[in-house]
Design a protein around this motif. Structure first.
Motif, short mmCIF file in Angstrom:
data_model
loop_
_atom_site.label_atom_id
_atom_site.label_comp_id
_atom_site.label_asym_id
_atom_site.label_seq_id
_atom_site.Cartn_x
_atom_site.Cartn_y
_atom_site.Cartn_z
N PHE A 104 8.16 -9.84 7.85
CA PHE A 104 7.37 -9.87 6.61
C PHE A 104 6.39 -8.69 6.58
O PHE A 104 6.27 -7.99 5.58
CB PHE A 104 6.59 -11.19 6.50
CG PHE A 104 5.64 -11.22 5.34
CD1 PHE A 104 6.07 -11.58 4.07
CD2 PHE A 104 4.30 -10.86 5.50
CE1 PHE A 104 5.19 -11.59 2.99
CE2 PHE A 104 3.41 -10.87 4.43
CZ PHE A 104 3.87 -11.24 3.17
N ARG A 105 5.74 -8.47 7.71
CA ARG A 105 4.68 -7.46 7.77
C ARG A 105 5.23 -6.06 7.46
O ARG A 105 4.65 -5.30 6.69
CB ARG A 105 4.05 -7.49 9.17
CG ARG A 105 2.77 -6.70 9.26
CD ARG A 105 2.18 -6.84 10.65
NE ARG A 105 1.22 -5.75 10.88
CZ ARG A 105 0.80 -5.41 12.08
NH1 ARG A 105 1.20 -6.05 13.15
NH2 ARG A 105 -0.05 -4.40 12.21
N VAL A 106 6.38 -5.73 8.04
CA VAL A 106 6.91 -4.38 7.84
C VAL A 106 7.47 -4.21 6.42
O VAL A 106 7.24 -3.19 5.78
CB VAL A 106 7.94 -4.01 8.94
CG1 VAL A 106 9.24 -4.77 8.83
CG2 VAL A 106 8.24 -2.51 8.93
N ILE A 107 8.16 -5.23 5.90
CA ILE A 107 8.70 -5.13 4.54
C ILE A 107 7.54 -4.99 3.54
O ILE A 107 7.57 -4.16 2.64
CB ILE A 107 9.55 -6.38 4.19
CG1 ILE A 107 10.84 -6.40 5.02
CG2 ILE A 107 9.91 -6.40 2.71
CD1 ILE A 107 11.61 -7.72 4.92
N HIS A 108 6.52 -5.82 3.72
CA HIS A 108 5.36 -5.80 2.84
C HIS A 108 4.64 -4.45 2.90
O HIS A 108 4.25 -3.89 1.88
CB HIS A 108 4.41 -6.95 3.25
CG HIS A 108 3.31 -7.21 2.28
ND1 HIS A 108 3.52 -7.25 0.91
CD2 HIS A 108 1.99 -7.44 2.47
CE1 HIS A 108 2.37 -7.50 0.31
NE2 HIS A 108 1.42 -7.60 1.23
N GLY A 115 4.95 -0.06 -0.96
CA GLY A 115 4.39 1.02 -1.77
C GLY A 115 4.94 2.40 -1.43
O GLY A 115 4.45 3.41 -1.93
N THR A 116 5.97 2.46 -0.58
CA THR A 116 6.54 3.75 -0.15
C THR A 116 7.85 4.01 -0.88
O THR A 116 8.29 3.19 -1.69
CB THR A 116 6.80 3.75 1.37
OG1 THR A 116 7.91 2.86 1.64
CG2 THR A 116 5.58 3.30 2.15
N ASP A 117 8.52 5.13 -0.54
CA ASP A 117 9.82 5.41 -1.16
C ASP A 117 10.97 4.82 -0.34
O ASP A 117 12.13 5.14 -0.58
CB ASP A 117 10.00 6.92 -1.36
CG ASP A 117 10.01 7.70 -0.05
OD1 ASP A 117 9.74 7.10 1.02
OD2 ASP A 117 10.28 8.92 -0.08
N VAL A 118 10.67 3.94 0.62
CA VAL A 118 11.72 3.29 1.42
C VAL A 118 12.19 2.04 0.66
O VAL A 118 11.36 1.24 0.22
CB VAL A 118 11.19 2.89 2.82
CG1 VAL A 118 12.31 2.26 3.65
CG2 VAL A 118 10.61 4.10 3.55
N ALA A 119 13.51 1.90 0.51
CA ALA A 119 14.06 0.77 -0.26
C ALA A 119 13.98 -0.52 0.56
O ALA A 119 14.67 -0.67 1.56
CB ALA A 119 15.52 1.06 -0.62
N VAL A 156 7.49 7.85 7.19
CA VAL A 156 6.27 7.04 6.95
C VAL A 156 5.42 7.03 8.21
O VAL A 156 5.92 6.73 9.30
CB VAL A 156 6.66 5.59 6.55
CG1 VAL A 156 5.42 4.72 6.44
CG2 VAL A 156 7.46 5.57 5.26
N ARG A 157 4.15 7.36 8.08
CA ARG A 157 3.25 7.30 9.24
C ARG A 157 2.71 5.87 9.35
O ARG A 157 2.12 5.37 8.39
CB ARG A 157 2.10 8.29 9.08
CG ARG A 157 2.56 9.74 9.27
CD ARG A 157 1.53 10.78 8.81
NE ARG A 157 0.19 10.30 8.60
CZ ARG A 157 -0.90 10.80 9.20
NH1 ARG A 157 -0.78 11.80 10.04
NH2 ARG A 157 -2.11 10.33 8.92
#
Length: 399
Positions: free
Chosen positions: A98-102, A106-110, A169-170
């Motif tokens: 959940f934490r990583v998907i959430h 807001g990034t350009d990763v689908a 993504v950093r």
């Protein structure tokens, strides 16, 4: 995909929770359990039943997954921890998923949209989270059978670019600076898998008393990998990035979401990249044909058994790596990629050795477990051929 609920959950309690915490999901709900949507963690083999796989690794046996249809006919996906005592503390960390998907929303990763994480076991028995349902296509086979040549090429390119975007993504920019250690990923992997392999080698067969035994060249592998590591990097890694963990748009040749994040951490980008390009690696490195996961579509066209020409648009391994470099924004020295590829095969051989150990202890009884267990030798040999090649480069040979 979706069927009857085999592990029932308290639907009324779930509905009450959602009414209070996620009002956009309208009750009453319809629930279906999703079977085999996400498979066990093997380099690119599609959706293997995980019942006899590596519990001692903490991967395998995926989190029970349910499709929710709400009162407005909107679809969602619920992932929960399995019931009962878990064999590994590191497995089934739905909170990490959940934490990583959430964090990536807001990034350009689908990624799917994450709606809620509930760590209160009293609601449905174990922790769970809910995300959007991605209505698209999933492909078990990375040669994308049945699509046009143009689409096949575009889909591979987008799969590679999506990985490059993730690695760009950093962690600290999306609140994931504590998600994993920023350096030393391969050193830890070498230590972990080395120790694991030693304990697996000692497992003895329940009938014959014969030990599973070490994988070929084991101590030479360890000293080689310890001394020759690539430049250290720390990025967000998925942990099992491959074609069958991606959802593609229904009709367009693009990725709309990455699934199955339970092994994600901060780690070295080469770990994800070598996993994604493993169809080429395994198909062309095999000491004997056929090997599990080898695929004639990925065999070099110069090989007599190659069916590459039947899959127009399929890129070469070199093209896939170049697309990755372009998106990720750094170039990969050939020697470093060879090192990471040989390490990936070495790690696979230890995963197969683990299946052999479970079979020896009769914790895994199927013919399939026996078959997978036997792959430990050939995979170690494939890795060793690469190690020898890297060593030869120091003596003037070419990679």
């Amino acid at each position: 995909m979706a069927g009857a609920v085999r592990q029932p959950i308290d639907q009324k309690a779930l509905e009450r929770y959602l009414e209070q915490n996620v009002p956009e999901i309208k009750t009453p709900l319809e629930l279906k359990q999703v079977l085999l949507l996400w498979g066990a963690t093997f380099p690119y083999c599609g959706n293997i039943q995980a019942d006899h796989h590596h519990h001692q690794f903490g991967f395998g046996q995926s989190n029970p997954t349910y499709q929710i249809t709400d009162a407005q006919n909107q679809k969602y996906v619920l992932r929960k921890k399995p019931p009962g005592k878990l064999l590994s503390k590191t497995a089934h960390q739905v909170d990490r998923e959940f934490r990583v998907i959430h964090a990536l929303e807001g990034t350009d990763v689908a990624v799917p949209k994450a709606y809620c994480l509930c760590e209160d076991d009293s609601i449905i028995g174990t922790a769970f989270y809910i995300m959007s349902f991605l209505d698209g296509r999933m492909f078990e086979n990375p040669s994308f059978p049945g699509v046009s040549g143009d689409d096949r090429r575009a889909m591979w390119k987008d799969a590679v670019r999506t990985l490059g975007k993730l690695h760009r993504v950093r962690p600290q920019d999306v609140g994931l600076e504590t998600f994993g250690r920023p350096s030393g990923f391969y050193s830890r992997q070498i230590k972990t898998f080395g120790r694991l392999s030693e304990s697996q080698a000692a497992a003895t067969d329940a009938d014959s008393g014969e030990a599973v035994g070490p994988i070929p060249h084991f101590s030479d592998f360890l000293s080689f990998f310890q001394q020759n590591q690539p430049q250290d990097r720390g990025v967000l890694v998925h942990g099992d990035y491959k074609i069958d963990n991606l959802v593609f748009h229904k009709s367009e040749p693009r990725v709309i979401g990455i699934l199955d994040w339970e092994m994600s951490t901060v780690g070295h980008p080469y770990a994800d990249l070598t996993n994604l390009i493993s169809p080429w690696t395994i198909s062309n490195a095999t000491p004997s044909w056929p090997r599990i996961h080898a695929d004639t579509a990925f065999l070099h066209p110069s090989q007599p058994k190659s069916t590459n020409s039947e899959y127009p648009g399929l890129p070469t391994r070199e093209e896939a790596v170049a697309w990755y470099e372009e998106t990720a924004g750094f170039s990969i020295p050939a020697r470093e990629l060879a090192w990471a590829t040989s390490f990936a095969l070495f790690r696979d051989s230890i995963i197969f050795q683990g299946i052999a150990a479970r079979f020896a202890l009769r914790q895994a009884s199927s013919d399939r477990a026996m078959m997978y267990g036997r792959e430990r030798g050939p995979y170690a040999e494939m890795a060793w051929v690469m190690v020898e090649r890297i060593r030869g480069v120091g003596r003037g040979a070419k990679l």
